[in-house]
Structure formats: structure tokens, C-alpha cells
Design an enzyme around this catalytic site. Structure first.
Site, PDB file in Angstrom:
ATOM      1  CG  ASP A  31       0.236   8.500  -2.790  1.00  0.00           C
ATOM      2  OD1 ASP A  31      -0.911   8.400  -2.300  1.00  0.00           O
ATOM      3  OD2 ASP A  31       1.251   8.594  -2.097  1.00  0.00           O
TER       4      ASP A  31
ATOM      5  CG  ASP B 244      -0.832  12.155  -2.706  1.00  0.00           C
ATOM      6  OD1 ASP B 244      -1.253  12.523  -1.593  1.00  0.00           O
ATOM      7  OD2 ASP B 244       0.369  12.092  -2.997  1.00  0.00           O
TER       8      ASP B 244
ATOM      9  CB  THR C 110      12.627   3.047   5.835  1.00  0.00           C
ATOM     10  OG1 THR C 110      11.345   3.448   6.374  1.00  0.00           O
ATOM     11  CG2 THR C 110      13.729   3.892   6.462  1.00  0.00           C
TER      12      THR C 110
ATOM     13  NE  ARG D  49       4.765   2.967   0.739  1.00  0.00           N
ATOM     14  CZ  ARG D  49       5.198   2.450  -0.398  1.00  0.00           C
ATOM     15  NH1 ARG D  49       5.398   1.147  -0.504  1.00  0.00           N
ATOM     16  NH2 ARG D  49       5.440   3.210  -1.432  1.00  0.00           N
TER      17      ARG D  49
HETATM   18  C1  PRP Z   1      -0.359   3.576   0.767  1.00  0.00           C
HETATM   19  C2  PRP Z   1      -1.483   2.591   0.570  1.00  0.00           C
HETATM   20  C3  PRP Z   1      -1.156   1.520   1.580  1.00  0.00           C
HETATM   21  C4  PRP Z   1       0.354   1.512   1.572  1.00  0.00           C
HETATM   22  C5  PRP Z   1       0.821   0.330   0.780  1.00  0.00           C
HETATM   23  O1  PRP Z   1      -0.593   4.366   1.872  1.00  0.00           O
HETATM   24  O2  PRP Z   1      -2.756   3.147   0.724  1.00  0.00           O
HETATM   25  O3  PRP Z   1      -1.649   1.798   2.876  1.00  0.00           O
HETATM   26  O4  PRP Z   1       0.777   2.723   0.948  1.00  0.00           O
HETATM   27  O5  PRP Z   1       2.191   0.218   0.833  1.00  0.00           O
HETATM   28  P1  PRP Z   1       2.924  -1.003   1.553  1.00  0.00           P
HETATM   29  O6  PRP Z   1       2.228  -2.237   1.108  1.00  0.00           O
HETATM   30  O7  PRP Z   1       4.335  -0.915   1.012  1.00  0.00           O
HETATM   31  O8  PRP Z   1       2.878  -0.803   3.030  1.00  0.00           O
HETATM   32  P2  PRP Z   1       0.355   5.590   2.270  1.00  0.00           P
HETATM   33  O9  PRP Z   1       1.394   5.142   3.250  1.00  0.00           O
HETATM   34  O10 PRP Z   1       0.862   6.253   1.018  1.00  0.00           O
HETATM   35  O11 PRP Z   1      -0.601   6.533   3.080  1.00  0.00           O
HETATM   36  P3  PRP Z   1      -1.890   7.352   2.571  1.00  0.00           P
HETATM   37  O12 PRP Z   1      -2.975   6.346   2.263  1.00  0.00           O
HETATM   38  O13 PRP Z   1      -2.216   8.190   3.755  1.00  0.00           O
HETATM   39  O14 PRP Z   1      -1.517   8.164   1.368  1.00  0.00           O
HETATM   40  N1  URA Z   2       1.112   3.184  -2.103  1.00  0.00           N
HETATM   41  C1  URA Z   2       0.449   3.703  -3.159  1.00  0.00           C
HETATM   42  O1  URA Z   2      -0.476   4.521  -2.987  1.00  0.00           O
HETATM   43  N2  URA Z   2       0.828   3.347  -4.385  1.00  0.00           N
HETATM   44  C2  URA Z   2       1.823   2.461  -4.612  1.00  0.00           C
HETATM   45  O2  URA Z   2       2.115   2.157  -5.782  1.00  0.00           O
HETATM   46  C3  URA Z   2       2.499   1.924  -3.505  1.00  0.00           C
HETATM   47  C4  URA Z   2       2.113   2.293  -2.255  1.00  0.00           C
END
Ligand code: PRP
Ligand code: URA
Length: 222
Positions: free
Chosen positions: A213, A216, A121, A117
Site C-alpha cells: 500500500d 501507508d 468493492t 478505494r
Molecule cells: C491507492 C493508490 C491509488 C489507488 C490505485 O490509493 O495511491 O490512488 O489506490 O488503485 P486503483 O487503480 O484500483 O483505483 P488508496 O485508495 O489506497 O488511498 P491512499 O493513497 O489514501 O492510501
Molecule cells: N493501491 C496501492 O497502494 N497498492 C496496490 O497494489 C494497489 C492499490
């Protein structure tokens, strides 16, 4: 919201949305939320919840009867039949759910879709996609612990459908109402399993109360 009095709740009467109501799932999600829960424990909990939710999500698997010779007699006994399965984690955080689901479906193939993400944005960006080929005859389980705005899940499922995927189930541990609404409206045919429906998104599109997150916390980054 309707409760069937058993282990699941149907969301707003929508048969394709299940909010899990099992006390073990609720308890383990509470442990996940605690900011004192460290990486090891967090990873183990995500995997355990995936198993518990998988038990619910796999309730619809078809069965067939085979002939079995027990020590006592011959009998017709049920085994899993029908379509082969694919598990597709949305990277990175979805990886945390794969091991748990593989304990239930050891023969499943595993695809990967990489999405991140944008921090400003909150729009998802795809950076990787590798799916079992062909995908069209498989029962597909897309997994990601978090459904926030819904953008990542909607785009991942668009990709799977472009490659021929049809029978799709999405599983997440925590959803925001905004993401659940968007996903169910843009993909009304997809079955959705949610561990807990949280209150709302904040101004940074994080789920409240949420768990922070997920990526993380699973990988110990940040
Ligand atoms: C997080 C999570 C989802 C997304 C959800 O991933 O694991 O994939 O955000 O958010 P959304 O519904 O608003 O799209 P992130 O983009 O943080 O990537 P990561 O898993 O690599 O940390
Ligand atoms: N992605 C995450 O990992 N946590 C949130 O709360 C939203 C998006």
C-alpha cells in the site's frame, strides 16, 4: 511491446503510453518494493523517481528563444515557453511525487484530488477536489504512485476534464496491465508515463509483485 533503444518503451505501439526503461528508475523501484525499506527511505525514493520520470514526461515542453548577453557575446538561447503547468496528486499517495516534480517545474500550481478505494468493492470514492482556477489553459500532470484497477485515475481525470482540463499527462511508478488498459481506453487522449509495468492484480486488487500500500508506506500508517 516496442523498444526505441533509448530510455523509454512504447506500450503496444500506443504513442500515448511510455514505460520508462532507465536503469536508475528500475533500480529505485526495486528498492521501493523491498518490505524492509522504511518510511524515510521510501519517501526519498518516491521523490527521486518522480524527478527521473519527470525528466522524461517533460520532454515535450515547448521552448522559445530569448536574447541573452553572455560574457562573450549576444546569443539567442532556448527557454521553456508555452502553457503554464499544474501538478495534481491523487491523495494520499500522490503527494509523495509532488516535491520531485516541483524541483523541475517550480512555478507549477498544485491541485489536489482526494480518492480512497473501498476495501471490499475496490471502487474509488472522491472526498476532495481543489484545482487551480482556471485549469483549461494549463499542462496538467496527474500523479499517483499506483495504477491498479485504474478506477482512481479514471475518476480523477474525469473530474479534471469536467472542470475544463484538456492537456493531461498521468504519471505512476507502478501499473498493473488491467489499470493501464482501462485508463488508456477511457482516456485515450491522456499521455501516460509508467515507471514499471507489473504482472497482474491479485484477488484484493493489489498489484503483484507491487510494493504494497503506497499511501501507508509513504506516511508510515498501518
Ligand atoms: C491507492 C493508490 C491509488 C489507488 C490505485 O490509493 O495511491 O490512488 O489506490 O488503485 P486503483 O487503480 O484500483 O483505483 P488508496 O485508495 O489506497 O488511498 P491512499 O493513497 O489514501 O492510501
Ligand atoms: N493501491 C496501492 O497502494 N497498492 C496496490 O497494489 C494497489 C492499490
Amino acid at each position: 511491446m516496442l523498444s526505441n533503444g533509448k530510455e523509454v518503451i512504447m506500450y503496444n505501439g500506443n504513442e500515448n503510453i511510455t514505460i520508462c526503461d532507465h536503469p536508475l528508475i528500475k533500480h529505485k523501484i526495486t528498492m521501493l518494493r523491498m518490505k524492509t525499506t522504511g518510511t524515510n527511505e521510501f519517501r526519498a525514493l518516491v521523490e527521486e523517481i518522480a524527478v527521473l520520470m519527470g525528466y522524461e514526461a517533460l520532454r515535450g515542453l515547448e521552448i522559445e528563444e530569448i536574447d541573452v548577453e553572455t560574457p562573450i557575446e549576444r546569443a539567442k538561447c532556448p527557454v521553456i515557453a508555452g502553457k503554464k503547468q499544474a501538478i495534481v496528486p491523487i491523495l494520499r499517495a500522490g503527494l509523495g511525487m509532488v516535491g520531485g516534480l516541483l524541483t523541475l517545474m517550480p512555478a507549477a500550481k498544485v491541485g489536489h484530488i482526494g480518492m480512497y478505494r473501498d476495501e471490499v468493492t475496490h471502487e474509488p470514492h472522491e472526498y476532495y477536489c481543489k484545482l487551480p482556477n482556471p485549469i483549461d489553459q494549463r499542462k496538467i500532470f496527474v500523479v499517483d504512485p499506483m495504477l491498479a484497477t485504474g478506477g482512481s485515475a479514471v475518476d480523477a481525470i474525469n473530474l479534471i476534464k469536467e472542470k475544463g482540463g484538456k492537456d493531461i499527462t498521468f504519471m505512476c511508478l507502478i501499473a498493473a496491465p488491467e489499470g493501464l488498459k482501462r485508463l488508456s481506453e477511457e482516456h485515450p487522449d491522456v499521455k501516460i508515463f509508467v515507471g514499471n509495468l507489473d504482472r497482474e492484480l491479485n484477488e484484493n486488487a493489489y498489484i503483484c509483485p507491487g510494493l504494497g500500500d503506497a499511501g501507508d508506506r509513504i506516511f508510515g500508517t498501518k
